[in-house]
Design a protein around this motif. Structure first.
Motif: not given
Length: 290
Positions: A259-280
């Motif tokens: 997977s490739a993963q992106s993270f949204r961060i606020e106030n030194d904490h992770i508030v959202a995680v986006f994980i792309v696993r679709n091989p296409d």
């Protein structure tokens, strides 16, 4: 300047418009290619501004392509996330040309909630800084209608995007600590880095196993990372990379891209995680760890 050199000079900008509208490289490249064909066949002596003409054509083509994709996305298995742009070299020309907040996974995820015309109007005004007269001409609407569309879109976007910009070094450091905790299977440590109301969105596209519902809460999100490590002990590896212009992660299991993963961060904490696993959507990422 020749027709080819004029187009080449604007190609990066046109791709930026199309990718933000469509969220996939292939669709964006197709739109840019269509724009080139129309530019090649146009009466260029009648064109006052090549940039304005090409951006308008690219925007209109993107709206049409997005409308045609709406039915496909409605039947998509699970959650649809944009195709990630992953870079391991932070100093590429593409990286320097992009402002991360305007192409981040979190930003594009919010844009998916907008209609094609709302998305175009918002991007043209807030990202590419066109005036309302230009936007009205692009969309074939009145300036008043475009102002209203941008206002509505801006309200939605502001409700779901970070209020403060996180420094890249802070982002990198937090992800480094999170990787270490994940590889140790330390759920307690991971939870300290996750906001209580963190959410995880995963996109498998029906091609691989993935969560069909958004995970909510630090316990569940930490548990998802722990369970993979528990299932594949000593076989899960992470590499930090730029994912859509921001520090992110690429995860490998038994040496193979997972997977490739992106993270949204606020106030030194992770508030959202986006994980792309679709091989296409991962064909542009190294398939084996290196």
């Amino acid at each position: 300047m020749s027709e080819t050199s004029t187009f080449t000079a604007l190609r990066t900008r046109l791709f930026s418009v199309a990718y933000r509208m469509l969220g996939t490289r292939a669709d964006a490249e197709d739109v840019v290619q269509d724009a080139w064909l129309r530019w090649h066949d146009s009466d260029r002596e009648a064109v006052q501004s090549a940039e304005a003409w090409l951006v308008t054509i690219t925007t209109r083509l993107s709206i049409d392509r997005l409308r045609s994709r709406m039915a496909e996305r409605a039947s998509y298995v699970g959650w649809w996330l944009p195709e990630p742009i992953v870079e391991f070299d932070e100093h590429t020309p593409e990286s320097n040309a992009e402002r991360a907040s305007e192409v981040s996974m979190a930003f594009l995820w919010v844009l998916e909630r907008l209609s094609p015309e709302e998305r175009a109007a918002f991007l043209m005004r807030q990202v590419f800084e066109h005036d309302y007269a230009d936007i009205a001409a692009m969309l074939g609407k009145s300036e008043a209608a475009c102002r209203q569309m941008v206002h509505r879109a801006q309200q939605r976007v502001q409700q779901q995007t970070p209020r403060f910009q996180v420094q890249k070094e802070q982002h990198h450091a937090l992800l480094g600590r999170f990787i270490a905790a994940a590889q140790l299977g330390d759920r307690a440590a991971m939870k300290t880095m996750l906001a209580d109301d963190v959410q995880l969105v995963a996109d498998g596209g029906g091609k691989v196993n993935s969560y069909l519902h958004i995970l909510h809460g630090a316990g569940r999100v930490a548990g998802s990372f722990w369970s993979l490590e528990h299932q594949y002990p000593q076989q899960v590896a992470y590499r930090q990379a730029r994912v859509n212009g921001e520090p992110g992660l690429v995860r490998y299991v038994d040496g193979q891209l997972e997977s490739a993963q992106s993270f949204r961060i606020e106030n030194d904490h992770i508030v959202a995680v986006f994980i792309v696993r679709n091989p296409d959507k991962l064909t542009g990422v190294p398939q084996t760890i290196f």
